[in-house]
Design a protein around this motif. Structure first.
Motif, PDB file in Angstrom:
ATOM      1  N   LEU A  52       0.844  -1.196   0.000  1.00  7.17           N
ATOM      2  CA  LEU A  52       0.000   0.000   0.000  1.00  7.17           C
ATOM      3  C   LEU A  52       0.882   1.250   0.000  1.00  7.17           C
ATOM      4  O   LEU A  52       2.102   1.158  -0.007  1.00  7.17           O
ATOM      5  CB  LEU A  52      -0.920  -0.002   1.224  1.00  7.17           C
ATOM      6  CG  LEU A  52      -1.921  -1.159   1.303  1.00  7.17           C
ATOM      7  CD1 LEU A  52      -2.756  -1.054   2.566  1.00  7.17           C
ATOM      8  CD2 LEU A  52      -2.822  -1.199   0.079  1.00  7.17           C
ATOM      9  N   GLY A  53       0.277   2.402   0.043  1.00  5.64           N
ATOM     10  CA  GLY A  53       1.013   3.662   0.044  1.00  5.64           C
ATOM     11  C   GLY A  53       1.605   4.002   1.394  1.00  5.64           C
ATOM     12  O   GLY A  53       2.278   5.009   1.542  1.00  5.64           O
ATOM     13  N   PHE A  54       1.362   3.168   2.379  1.00  2.00           N
ATOM     14  CA  PHE A  54       1.918   3.356   3.715  1.00  2.00           C
ATOM     15  C   PHE A  54       2.277   1.990   4.271  1.00  2.00           C
ATOM     16  O   PHE A  54       1.852   0.966   3.754  1.00  2.00           O
ATOM     17  CB  PHE A  54       0.918   4.074   4.639  1.00  2.00           C
ATOM     18  CG  PHE A  54      -0.388   3.351   4.780  1.00  2.00           C
ATOM     19  CD1 PHE A  54      -0.596   2.475   5.828  1.00  2.00           C
ATOM     20  CD2 PHE A  54      -1.407   3.530   3.866  1.00  2.00           C
ATOM     21  CE1 PHE A  54      -1.790   1.793   5.964  1.00  2.00           C
ATOM     22  CE2 PHE A  54      -2.608   2.855   3.993  1.00  2.00           C
ATOM     23  CZ  PHE A  54      -2.796   1.983   5.047  1.00  2.00           C
ATOM     24  N   GLU A  55       3.091   1.994   5.313  1.00  2.17           N
ATOM     25  CA  GLU A  55       3.510   0.734   5.930  1.00  2.17           C
ATOM     26  C   GLU A  55       3.610   0.910   7.437  1.00  2.17           C
ATOM     27  O   GLU A  55       3.697   2.024   7.940  1.00  2.17           O
ATOM     28  CB  GLU A  55       4.843   0.271   5.361  1.00  2.17           C
ATOM     29  CG  GLU A  55       5.981   1.218   5.625  1.00  2.17           C
ATOM     30  CD  GLU A  55       7.285   0.755   5.009  1.00  2.17           C
ATOM     31  OE1 GLU A  55       8.323   1.287   5.416  1.00  2.17           O
ATOM     32  OE2 GLU A  55       7.259  -0.119   4.136  1.00  2.17           O
ATOM     33  N   ASP A  70       9.234   3.909  -1.211  1.00  2.98           N
ATOM     34  CA  ASP A  70       9.326   4.093  -2.657  1.00  2.98           C
ATOM     35  C   ASP A  70       8.454   5.253  -3.160  1.00  2.98           C
ATOM     36  O   ASP A  70       8.627   5.712  -4.280  1.00  2.98           O
ATOM     37  CB  ASP A  70       8.962   2.800  -3.395  1.00  2.98           C
ATOM     38  CG  ASP A  70       7.544   2.339  -3.126  1.00  2.98           C
ATOM     39  OD1 ASP A  70       7.129   2.363  -1.947  1.00  2.98           O
ATOM     40  OD2 ASP A  70       6.854   1.953  -4.082  1.00  2.98           O
ATOM     41  N   LEU A  71       7.549   5.751  -2.337  1.00  3.65           N
ATOM     42  CA  LEU A  71       6.691   6.877  -2.727  1.00  3.65           C
ATOM     43  C   LEU A  71       7.129   8.200  -2.114  1.00  3.65           C
ATOM     44  O   LEU A  71       6.593   9.249  -2.461  1.00  3.65           O
ATOM     45  CB  LEU A  71       5.245   6.595  -2.303  1.00  3.65           C
ATOM     46  CG  LEU A  71       4.591   5.371  -2.926  1.00  3.65           C
ATOM     47  CD1 LEU A  71       3.210   5.162  -2.333  1.00  3.65           C
ATOM     48  CD2 LEU A  71       4.527   5.493  -4.429  1.00  3.65           C
ATOM     49  N   ALA A  72       8.081   8.155  -1.222  1.00  6.16           N
ATOM     50  CA  ALA A  72       8.463   9.347  -0.462  1.00  6.16           C
ATOM     51  C   ALA A  72       8.922  10.495  -1.363  1.00  6.16           C
ATOM     52  O   ALA A  72       8.494  11.641  -1.164  1.00  6.16           O
ATOM     53  CB  ALA A  72       9.549   8.994   0.551  1.00  6.16           C
ATOM     54  N   GLU A  73       9.767  10.238  -2.336  1.00  6.09           N
ATOM     55  CA  GLU A  73      10.279  11.312  -3.195  1.00  6.09           C
ATOM     56  C   GLU A  73       9.171  11.934  -4.041  1.00  6.09           C
ATOM     57  O   GLU A  73       9.105  13.148  -4.176  1.00  6.09           O
ATOM     58  CB  GLU A  73      11.413  10.797  -4.093  1.00  6.09           C
ATOM     59  CG  GLU A  73      12.703  10.565  -3.353  1.00  6.09           C
ATOM     60  CD  GLU A  73      13.229  11.831  -2.666  1.00  6.09           C
ATOM     61  OE1 GLU A  73      13.226  12.919  -3.288  1.00  6.09           O
ATOM     62  OE2 GLU A  73      13.632  11.725  -1.493  1.00  6.09           O
ATOM     63  N   SER A  74       8.302  11.108  -4.605  1.00  2.00           N
ATOM     64  CA  SER A  74       7.193  11.629  -5.414  1.00  2.00           C
ATOM     65  C   SER A  74       6.263  12.475  -4.567  1.00  2.00           C
ATOM     66  O   SER A  74       5.815  13.551  -4.987  1.00  2.00           O
ATOM     67  CB  SER A  74       6.405  10.484  -6.044  1.00  2.00           C
ATOM     68  OG  SER A  74       7.221   9.735  -6.891  1.00  2.00           O
TER      69      SER A  74
END
Length: 118
Positions: A52-55, A70-74
């Motif tokens: 998911l978008g969080f963990e 993996d979504l942090a930079e975006s």
């Protein structure tokens, strides 16, 4: 406070989601009940949030949800984008409304010497 909720995993997820900081083992035990195996519940929550978008991550003496790495930079790039500026004409109209409330559309058009878009 001991809970008799039928799905302790969902209750743990809700507790972790609403919390602004790490949720301790003690807090989870109070919410879920002393007889619940906290490590097993936390493990199930972690499995359910995979991909998911969080963990779920360990933080301090507890656990909390964080943005997936993996979504942090975006996400960071999107949140740091400066807000779009309003055109000068829109700012003039807002200034007029703020200064002369109540104001009608014809008064604004007269002041600006231009008609407003529909």
């Amino acid at each position: 406070m001991t809970s008799s909720v039928s799905d302790p995993v969902r209750l743990a997820e809700a507790l972790l989601f609403q919390s602004s900081g790490p949720v301790s083992r003690m807090t989870l035990a109070r919410a879920l009940g002393e007889d619940v195996e906290i490590a097993q519940i936390v493990s199930q929550v972690a499995r359910r949030t995979e991909g998911l978008g969080f963990e779920l991550v360990a933080a301090g003496d507890g656990w909390m949800f964080r943005t997936a790495p993996d979504l942090a930079e975006s996400l960071k790039a999107m949140l740091e984008r400066p807000p779009e500026r309003l055109p000068r004409a829109a700012l003039e109209v807002l200034l007029l409304i703020a200064a002369r409330q109540p104001v009608t559309r014809p008064e604004i058009e007269s002041f600006r010497d231009a008609s407003l878009p529909q």
